[in-house]
Design a protein around this motif. Sequence first.
Motif, short mmCIF file in Angstrom:
data_model
loop_
_atom_site.label_atom_id
_atom_site.label_comp_id
_atom_site.label_asym_id
_atom_site.label_seq_id
_atom_site.Cartn_x
_atom_site.Cartn_y
_atom_site.Cartn_z
N UNK A 211 -33.48 4.24 26.88
CA UNK A 211 -33.28 5.31 27.87
C UNK A 211 -33.49 6.64 27.17
N UNK A 212 -34.25 7.53 27.80
CA UNK A 212 -34.47 8.85 27.23
C UNK A 212 -34.55 9.89 28.34
N UNK A 213 -34.72 11.15 27.96
CA UNK A 213 -34.72 12.23 28.94
C UNK A 213 -35.86 12.11 29.93
N UNK A 214 -36.97 11.51 29.50
CA UNK A 214 -38.15 11.42 30.36
C UNK A 214 -38.02 10.36 31.44
N UNK A 215 -37.31 9.27 31.15
CA UNK A 215 -37.25 8.18 32.14
C UNK A 215 -35.90 8.04 32.84
N UNK A 216 -34.90 8.82 32.39
CA UNK A 216 -33.53 8.62 32.89
C UNK A 216 -33.40 8.84 34.39
N UNK A 217 -33.95 9.93 34.91
CA UNK A 217 -33.74 10.24 36.33
C UNK A 217 -34.31 9.16 37.23
N UNK A 218 -35.51 8.68 36.91
CA UNK A 218 -36.12 7.64 37.75
C UNK A 218 -35.34 6.34 37.66
N UNK A 219 -34.87 6.00 36.47
CA UNK A 219 -34.06 4.79 36.33
C UNK A 219 -32.75 4.92 37.11
N UNK A 225 -28.67 0.79 39.83
CA UNK A 225 -28.53 1.26 38.45
C UNK A 225 -27.54 2.42 38.45
N UNK A 226 -26.42 2.23 37.77
CA UNK A 226 -25.31 3.18 37.84
C UNK A 226 -25.14 3.99 36.56
N UNK A 227 -26.25 4.21 35.86
CA UNK A 227 -26.20 4.98 34.63
C UNK A 227 -26.81 4.22 33.48
N UNK A 228 -26.56 4.71 32.26
CA UNK A 228 -27.23 4.11 31.11
C UNK A 228 -26.34 3.94 29.90
N UNK A 229 -26.63 2.88 29.15
CA UNK A 229 -26.07 2.68 27.81
C UNK A 229 -27.16 3.14 26.85
N UNK A 230 -26.95 4.30 26.27
CA UNK A 230 -28.00 5.01 25.53
C UNK A 230 -27.79 4.80 24.04
N UNK A 231 -28.84 4.41 23.34
CA UNK A 231 -28.77 4.20 21.90
C UNK A 231 -29.26 5.40 21.12
N UNK A 232 -30.50 5.33 20.62
CA UNK A 232 -31.03 6.36 19.74
C UNK A 232 -30.98 7.76 20.31
N UNK A 233 -31.22 7.90 21.59
CA UNK A 233 -31.22 9.23 22.21
C UNK A 233 -29.84 9.87 22.24
N UNK A 234 -28.79 9.07 22.05
CA UNK A 234 -27.44 9.65 22.06
C UNK A 234 -27.10 10.32 20.74
N UNK A 238 -29.39 17.48 22.27
CA UNK A 238 -30.21 18.01 23.36
C UNK A 238 -30.75 16.88 24.25
N UNK A 239 -31.18 15.79 23.63
CA UNK A 239 -31.70 14.65 24.38
C UNK A 239 -30.58 14.00 25.21
N UNK A 240 -29.43 13.85 24.60
CA UNK A 240 -28.31 13.23 25.30
C UNK A 240 -27.87 14.09 26.49
N UNK A 241 -27.81 15.39 26.28
CA UNK A 241 -27.43 16.28 27.38
C UNK A 241 -28.47 16.27 28.49
N UNK A 242 -29.74 16.13 28.13
CA UNK A 242 -30.79 16.04 29.14
C UNK A 242 -30.63 14.77 29.98
#
Length: 251
Positions: A211-219, A225-234, A238-242
């Motif tokens: 999951x990243x800033x570019x694909x999060x909104x569409x996902x 889909x009720x959100x994300x479990x974010x790995x590297x981007x967390x 700045x990426x996590x806040x996006x």
Amino acid sequence: MRGLIVAGNWKMNGNQQFVDDMLFSLNKVEFSESVEVIVFPPSVYLHAARQQAKTVKVGAQNIFFESSGAYTGEISPSMLSDIDCRYVILGHSERRAIFSEDDDLIAKKVVASIENDLVPILCVGETLEDRESGRFFEVIARQVKIGLSLLQAEQVARVIVAYEPVWAIGTGKTASPLQAQEVHGLIRRLVAELVGEQISESISILYGGSVNAANAKELFSQPDIDGGLVGGASLKVDEFLAICSAAAEAV
């Protein structure tokens, strides 16, 4: 209506300075009321993170299922409760693959979490071989059924499920929104078969897999889909806040 959850799994990364800097940055942000933000630091930094966190919640990356005993190196669910840490990731694919955790062990951890007033994030997902062979949902269904098997129906309502296709974790590959939605819908229907539609509709199912800033909104805009479990981007503020902003826009 279910809100969205953005959970940042830091895995075995960072140091005290990283924790201080990340929480200092996160504490300056006023997050949307419809988005719950949780960070999961390495266990050695849990207490410090819990003390510093103001705008986000803090969870653990793993537990053992016993309350105490001769289990060198393990953390009990009651220890997390003792420091007011209320979330824990269980059954992550790395725990399954690297540390040989099986479904039965994970089920014991899930029920121990619930019994200690923790919210477990039960991770399920298929390998690339499972996906290409067409048996991916058979694998996921087994993981869900056994993972929830020691719970009463009302306890299942307190579980968060995270679908993480193993082939998309840390690879830069991501299941398409439609692929992810298909599996999330199947998981929700499976939970309905196990404990009823009312509980199934109330639980959160997160997507985890690059999951990243570019694909999060569409996902996050997909109905199941009720959100994300974010790995590297967390690990990048700045990426996590996006991603958190994308969640707020997707609600």
